[in-house]
Design a protein around this motif. Structure first.
Motif, mmCIF file in Angstrom:
data_model
loop_
_atom_site.group_PDB
_atom_site.id
_atom_site.type_symbol
_atom_site.label_atom_id
_atom_site.label_comp_id
_atom_site.label_asym_id
_atom_site.label_seq_id
_atom_site.Cartn_x
_atom_site.Cartn_y
_atom_site.Cartn_z
ATOM 1 N N ALA A 1 -87.744 18.126 -65.964
ATOM 2 C CA ALA A 1 -88.706 19.091 -66.452
ATOM 3 C C ALA A 1 -88.974 20.173 -65.402
ATOM 4 O O ALA A 1 -89.069 21.348 -65.744
ATOM 5 C CB ALA A 1 -89.998 18.395 -66.838
ATOM 6 N N MET A 2 -89.082 19.740 -64.143
ATOM 7 C CA MET A 2 -89.323 20.744 -63.099
ATOM 8 C C MET A 2 -88.123 21.671 -62.963
ATOM 9 O O MET A 2 -88.287 22.862 -62.699
ATOM 10 C CB MET A 2 -89.626 20.051 -61.773
ATOM 11 N N LEU A 3 -86.933 21.147 -63.175
ATOM 12 C CA LEU A 3 -85.725 21.974 -63.110
ATOM 13 C C LEU A 3 -85.744 23.031 -64.212
ATOM 14 O O LEU A 3 -85.383 24.188 -63.968
ATOM 15 C CB LEU A 3 -84.482 21.090 -63.231
ATOM 16 N N VAL A 4 -86.193 22.663 -65.401
ATOM 17 C CA VAL A 4 -86.294 23.625 -66.506
ATOM 18 C C VAL A 4 -87.237 24.759 -66.130
ATOM 19 O O VAL A 4 -86.916 25.939 -66.321
ATOM 20 C CB VAL A 4 -86.757 22.932 -67.809
ATOM 21 N N PHE A 5 -88.396 24.428 -65.551
ATOM 22 C CA PHE A 5 -89.349 25.467 -65.171
ATOM 23 C C PHE A 5 -88.835 26.315 -64.016
ATOM 24 O O PHE A 5 -89.039 27.532 -63.983
ATOM 25 C CB PHE A 5 -90.718 24.872 -64.838
ATOM 26 N N MET A 6 -88.160 25.684 -63.078
ATOM 27 C CA MET A 6 -87.605 26.436 -61.955
ATOM 28 C C MET A 6 -86.533 27.420 -62.443
ATOM 29 O O MET A 6 -86.545 28.600 -62.068
ATOM 30 C CB MET A 6 -86.996 25.479 -60.926
ATOM 31 N N LEU A 7 -85.630 26.950 -63.297
ATOM 32 C CA LEU A 7 -84.595 27.838 -63.826
ATOM 33 C C LEU A 7 -85.194 28.923 -64.710
ATOM 34 O O LEU A 7 -84.769 30.078 -64.651
ATOM 35 C CB LEU A 7 -83.551 27.028 -64.595
ATOM 36 N N SER A 8 -86.172 28.566 -65.515
ATOM 37 C CA SER A 8 -86.822 29.572 -66.370
ATOM 38 C C SER A 8 -87.463 30.661 -65.530
ATOM 39 O O SER A 8 -87.337 31.849 -65.841
ATOM 40 C CB SER A 8 -87.889 28.919 -67.249
ATOM 41 N N SER A 9 -88.142 30.265 -64.486
ATOM 42 C CA SER A 9 -88.776 31.244 -63.607
ATOM 43 C C SER A 9 -87.737 32.150 -62.959
ATOM 44 O O SER A 9 -87.898 33.378 -62.921
ATOM 45 C CB SER A 9 -89.586 30.519 -62.533
ATOM 46 N N ALA A 10 -86.664 31.552 -62.469
ATOM 47 C CA ALA A 10 -85.615 32.352 -61.820
ATOM 48 C C ALA A 10 -84.956 33.313 -62.809
ATOM 49 O O ALA A 10 -84.750 34.496 -62.499
ATOM 50 C CB ALA A 10 -84.566 31.428 -61.199
ATOM 51 N N TYR A 11 -84.654 32.827 -64.004
ATOM 52 C CA TYR A 11 -83.983 33.680 -64.986
ATOM 53 C C TYR A 11 -84.916 34.743 -65.552
ATOM 54 O O TYR A 11 -84.491 35.862 -65.820
ATOM 55 C CB TYR A 11 -83.378 32.834 -66.101
ATOM 56 N N CYS A 12 -86.183 34.415 -65.718
ATOM 57 C CA CYS A 12 -87.151 35.425 -66.182
ATOM 58 C C CYS A 12 -87.298 36.525 -65.138
ATOM 59 O O CYS A 12 -87.342 37.710 -65.485
ATOM 60 C CB CYS A 12 -88.507 34.781 -66.462
ATOM 61 N N THR A 13 -87.368 36.137 -63.887
ATOM 62 C CA THR A 13 -87.467 37.122 -62.809
ATOM 63 C C THR A 13 -86.230 38.004 -62.780
ATOM 64 O O THR A 13 -86.328 39.224 -62.643
ATOM 65 C CB THR A 13 -87.642 36.415 -61.453
ATOM 66 N N ARG A 14 -85.072 37.373 -62.939
ATOM 67 C CA ARG A 14 -83.815 38.129 -62.942
ATOM 68 C C ARG A 14 -83.770 39.096 -64.120
ATOM 69 O O ARG A 14 -83.381 40.251 -63.969
ATOM 70 C CB ARG A 14 -82.641 37.144 -62.994
ATOM 71 N N ALA A 15 -84.158 38.638 -65.285
ATOM 72 C CA ALA A 15 -84.130 39.504 -66.474
ATOM 73 C C ALA A 15 -85.116 40.661 -66.316
ATOM 74 O O ALA A 15 -84.802 41.798 -66.659
ATOM 75 C CB ALA A 15 -84.455 38.694 -67.720
ATOM 76 N N ALA A 16 -86.294 40.369 -65.808
ATOM 77 C CA ALA A 16 -87.320 41.409 -65.676
ATOM 78 C C ALA A 16 -86.978 42.413 -64.577
ATOM 79 O O ALA A 16 -87.464 43.548 -64.605
ATOM 80 C CB ALA A 16 -88.673 40.779 -65.394
ATOM 81 N N SER A 17 -86.148 42.024 -63.628
ATOM 82 C CA SER A 17 -85.832 42.933 -62.522
ATOM 83 C C SER A 17 -84.649 43.850 -62.810
ATOM 84 O O SER A 17 -84.347 44.715 -61.998
ATOM 85 C CB SER A 17 -85.547 42.119 -61.249
ATOM 86 N N ARG A 18 -84.016 43.689 -63.939
ATOM 87 C CA ARG A 18 -82.883 44.552 -64.276
ATOM 88 C C ARG A 18 -83.376 45.974 -64.519
ATOM 89 O O ARG A 18 -84.510 46.188 -64.920
ATOM 90 C CB ARG A 18 -82.179 44.028 -65.526
ATOM 91 N N GLU A 19 -82.524 46.913 -64.260
ATOM 92 C CA GLU A 19 -82.925 48.313 -64.416
ATOM 93 C C GLU A 19 -82.892 48.771 -65.866
ATOM 94 O O GLU A 19 -83.683 49.618 -66.259
ATOM 95 C CB GLU A 19 -82.045 49.207 -63.540
ATOM 96 N N ILE A 20 -81.969 48.232 -66.640
ATOM 97 C CA ILE A 20 -81.916 48.611 -68.057
ATOM 98 C C ILE A 20 -82.071 47.361 -68.913
ATOM 99 O O ILE A 20 -81.671 46.268 -68.517
ATOM 100 C CB ILE A 20 -80.599 49.350 -68.416
ATOM 101 N N TYR A 21 -82.684 47.528 -70.043
ATOM 102 C CA TYR A 21 -82.907 46.455 -71.015
ATOM 103 C C TYR A 21 -83.680 45.278 -70.429
ATOM 104 O O TYR A 21 -83.535 44.150 -70.881
ATOM 105 C CB TYR A 21 -81.577 45.951 -71.599
#
Length: 127
Positions: A1-21
């Motif tokens: 469960a902690m791995l799911v939250f850790m990956l979600s946080s990392a991927y959300c941060t990555r998605a939000a930091s993109r310059e387009i879309y």
């Protein structure tokens, strides 16, 4: 469960930091991973409850039964209070997952902008 939250946080941060879309990618990830994140949440929740029960009952291996009973009841009382608090927070957070139309209705009910007052539409005493 902690791995799911850790990956979600990392991927959300990555998605939000993109310059387009960025918002589209973030929303897509959030909508597609919702079920997994919800399962992880409940897994952590019930695991924490089970751990509290196990920790309280393990006192019988260490102490005499009289002392262990008092310690166990104390731990279970604190755990029960925490479960009640957690259920309250989960219930309150439910507004975050409602459709936008329902959120708008509840927000309008909660916020009396003209009077600068915040009310709780779930509070039965005020109704």
């Amino acid at each position: 469960a902690m791995l799911v939250f850790m990956l979600s946080s990392a991927y959300c941060t990555r998605a939000a930091s993109r310059e387009i879309y960025n918002f589209q990618l973030f929303d897509h990830f959030i909508s597609k991973s919702g079920r997994s994140r919800q399962n992880a949440l409940w897994s952590m929740y019930y695991t924490a409850i089970a751990y509290c029960c196990q920790a309280s009952l393990s006192t019988f291996q260490t102490f005499r039964w009289e002392i262990a009973s008092v310690i166990t009841l104390t731990i279970l009382a604190f755990a029960g209070k925490l479960v009640c608090d957690a259920q309250s927070i989960i219930e309150i957070a439910g507004i975050l997952f409602l459709p936008e139309e329902k959120q708008k209705t509840l927000s309008d009910d909660m916020l009396d902008v003209e009077a600068s007052i915040v009310t709780d539409p779930f509070d039965e005493e005020g109704a």
